[in-house]
Scaffold this active site. Structure first.
Site, PDB file in Angstrom:
ATOM      1  N   LYS A  32       0.848  -1.201   0.000  1.00 47.86           N
ATOM      2  CA  LYS A  32       0.000   0.000   0.000  1.00 47.86           C
ATOM      3  C   LYS A  32       0.879   1.245   0.000  1.00 47.86           C
ATOM      4  O   LYS A  32       1.888   1.292   0.709  1.00 47.86           O
ATOM      5  CB  LYS A  32      -0.890  -0.027   1.244  1.00 47.86           C
ATOM      6  CG  LYS A  32      -1.914   1.098   1.331  1.00 47.86           C
ATOM      7  CD  LYS A  32      -2.714   0.996   2.632  1.00 47.86           C
ATOM      8  CE  LYS A  32      -3.831   2.022   2.709  1.00 47.86           C
ATOM      9  NZ  LYS A  32      -4.592   1.930   3.972  1.00 47.86           N
ATOM     10  N   SER A 107      -9.629   1.668   3.313  1.00 51.42           N
ATOM     11  CA  SER A 107      -8.822   2.470   2.416  1.00 51.42           C
ATOM     12  C   SER A 107      -7.784   1.671   1.641  1.00 51.42           C
ATOM     13  O   SER A 107      -7.256   2.155   0.644  1.00 51.42           O
ATOM     14  CB  SER A 107      -8.108   3.574   3.210  1.00 51.42           C
ATOM     15  OG  SER A 107      -7.152   3.009   4.083  1.00 51.42           O
ATOM     16  N   SER A 131      -9.596  -0.639   7.553  1.00 55.47           N
ATOM     17  CA  SER A 131      -9.067  -0.426   6.198  1.00 55.47           C
ATOM     18  C   SER A 131      -8.370  -1.627   5.572  1.00 55.47           C
ATOM     19  O   SER A 131      -8.023  -1.578   4.395  1.00 55.47           O
ATOM     20  CB  SER A 131      -8.106   0.762   6.180  1.00 55.47           C
ATOM     21  OG  SER A 131      -8.829   1.961   6.201  1.00 55.47           O
TER      22      SER A 131
END
Lengths: 435, 101
Positions: A32, A107, A131
């Site tokens: 990420k 997210s 997330s």
């Protein structure tokens, strides 16, 4: 990053041939874009960091590299980890691999989609209020949030420091266990990382569920839960009971207050953490002909997206003189009550089972104009972080539209081993029961 | 309770954010909507409850105060919007005309 990954792969090939390869040799991993990788662009999904190249790597990245994992790329995300749909990225939304008209969750939506679409075997994400688990549920993959303190956050761009934790996406429990083993453990560069021995999660897999007490909170199964998710959970509970586990009806009445406490605490911490993005030391700057304060305001107002600004505003308000006690302090006290409620629940069961999300993935654009509606979709994921507990989302079939369903397990602190064992068990047995 | 527009403007200033009038109204609307929702925490009695700021009950660990190598200045400066002689450059803070003697 493609070229450097190929180069590394050739090197790892030689190491394998020489019998000297690390534990993650050959594992293809996506990371990420909230985690720093040395000399690689690290944007955090934000325009304010569009051109930023980190001068150092996150501890988790170093540990993956040390075990010869192959990091093939950075994944898109909601800006600074703020969002549940991945529509808040400055670089455009991520789409769900099962239906490109639907959101992948957020997210860490890019990491979930990368594993679901087999672009990577595993991926790192970060989980502040869900997330990792929520996008894992929406994309039909495993998503683990470890205990607060289990994994170093050095090099993880901070959103809400009392909640943030690095998490793992994978297709199966074994890969998740191997990655967790590699990235866990004390790091002197993160004072919240806990100095305790890291269990050998991967060799400890394999379990018998006889005697296992699984808690089912009645508050998780009230109005708002999609019917086919409820059906899957019932099927799973039946299977576990048939094999000797006992299902305990428990109560977590504070579930309904989790979102309010969570959004007060995370926005307060975010308003403080994001003060560092001011156009002075890194990232972009909007040059104005006026004074320093004007430069700060212009840089931040044009560099941050709408949701980030909304949360900074709320966080600044609840920390400001006259409102601190009424909002922020109140939320911190409710957080204490939520921790106590979990403690009591774990007196009656070994693990808590429930849905990861109230619905399967919704459509792009469906909730983007109603922030409150978006926040409410996090109801099942925000309480474990408030209590610092580990939790995992396990794929459990599809709904009538063919969209993946996620089931969540929550365990007492530092019991990731138990979570992974039951996850492996469920994955093996659901296949044979065709659930 | 509704937060007046003037107060929202003040909060934006504290957060070093600037908004035009339309944006200010929109953020004010969202802020009030969220504050209305979180008001539900007042249904809970929290008298005599200690606040949680961290789930870790221990104080942070201490280490020896030793000098370690840190990142080289050049590396850190590489991505700065503006720098000179190993320092970050910012717009003028002190005006040359008038001001301090």
């Amino acid at each position: 990053m493609g070229d450097s990954a190929l180069e590394k792969a050739r090197l790892v090939d030689k190491k394998i041939a020489g019998g000297k390869a690390g534990k993650l040799a050959g594992m293809i991993v996506a990371v990420k874009d909230i985690l720093a990788i040395r000399d690689v662009r690290t944007t955090c999904g934000s325009k304010i960091l569009e051109t930023f190249h980190s001068p150092y790597s996150a501890t988790v990245v170093e540990r993956l590299e040390k075990e010869d994992a192959l990091i093939v790329g950075k994944t898109n995300m909601d800006e600074f980890g703020m969002g549940s749909s991945n529509e808040n990225s400055a670089f455009g939304p991520v789409k769900n691999p099962f239906d490109p008209e639907r959101i992948p969750g957020g997210s860490s939506g890019g990491s979930a989609a990368a594993v679901a679409s087999e672009c990577a075997m595993t991926a790192l994400g970060s989980d502040t209020g869900g997330s990792v688990r929520q996008p894992a549920a929406h994309c039909g993959v495993l998503g683990l949030r470890p205990t607060y303190g289990r994994v170093s956050r050095y090099g993880l761009i901070a959103f809400a420091s009392s909640l943030d934790q690095v998490g793992i996406f994978s297709q199966n429990a074994e890969d998740c266990a191997s990655v967790l083993e590699a990235i866990s453990g004390f790091d002197e560069r993160d004072s919240t990382s806990v100095n305790c021995e890291v269990p050998s999660f991967s060799s400890d897999l394999g379990m018998d569920v006889r005697g296992l007490r699984v808690g089912l909170p009645s508050e998780y199964f009230q109005s708002g839960l999609q019917a086919d998710i409820q059906v899957k959970i019932n099927e799973l509970c039946e299977m576990l009971e048939q094999n000797g586990a006992s299902i305990q009806k428990i109560s977590l009445p504070l579930t309904d207050y989790g979102i309010a406490a969570y959004y007060l605490i995370c926005t307060a911490e975010a308003s403080s953490n994001l003060a560092r993005f001011d156009g002075v030391r890194y990232g972009s700057r909007i040059d104005t002909k006026e004074d320093l304060k004007h430069m700060y305001c212009e840089t931040r107002s044009r560099g941050f997206g709408e949701e980030v600004k909304r949360r900074i505003m709320l966080g600044t308000y609840v920390l400001s003189a006259g409102y601190y006690d009424a909002y922020y302090r109140k939320a911190q006290k409710v957080r204490t009550l939520i921790r106590k409620e979990y403690d009591e629940a774990f007196g009656r069961c070994d693990m808590i089972l429930g849905p990861t999300t109230p619905t399967t993935a919704f459509r792009l654009g469906e909730k983007i104009n109603d922030p409150m509606e978006m926040y409410l979709s996090d109801i099942y994921t925000v309480t474990a972080p408030l209590a610092g507990l580990p939790a995992i989302s396990i794929p459990a079939g599809k709904d009538t539209n063919g969209m993946p369903i996620g089931i969540q397990l929550t365990a007492p602190a530092f019991q990731e081993g138990l979570l992974l064992k039951l996850t492996e068990y469920i994955q093996l047995h659901m296949e044979s029961h065709d659930l | 309770m509704s937060v007046p527009l003037e107060e929202v403007k003040k909060i934006a200033g504290l957060a070093r954010l600037s908004f035009n009038e339309d944006e200010l109204k929109a953020y004010s609307g969202h802020l009030n909507q969220i504050l209305d929702y979180v008001g539900k925490l007042n249904e809970l009695n929290t008298d005599h409850v200690a606040p949680t700021s961290s789930v870790q009950d221990t104080d942070g660990p201490l280490r020896e105060d030793m000098v370690h190598a840190s990142l080289p200045t050049q590396e850190v400066m590489k991505d700065a919007p503006s720098h000179q002689d190993g320092f970050f450059r910012v717009p003028k803070v002190i005006q040359s005309d008038g001001g301090n003697p």
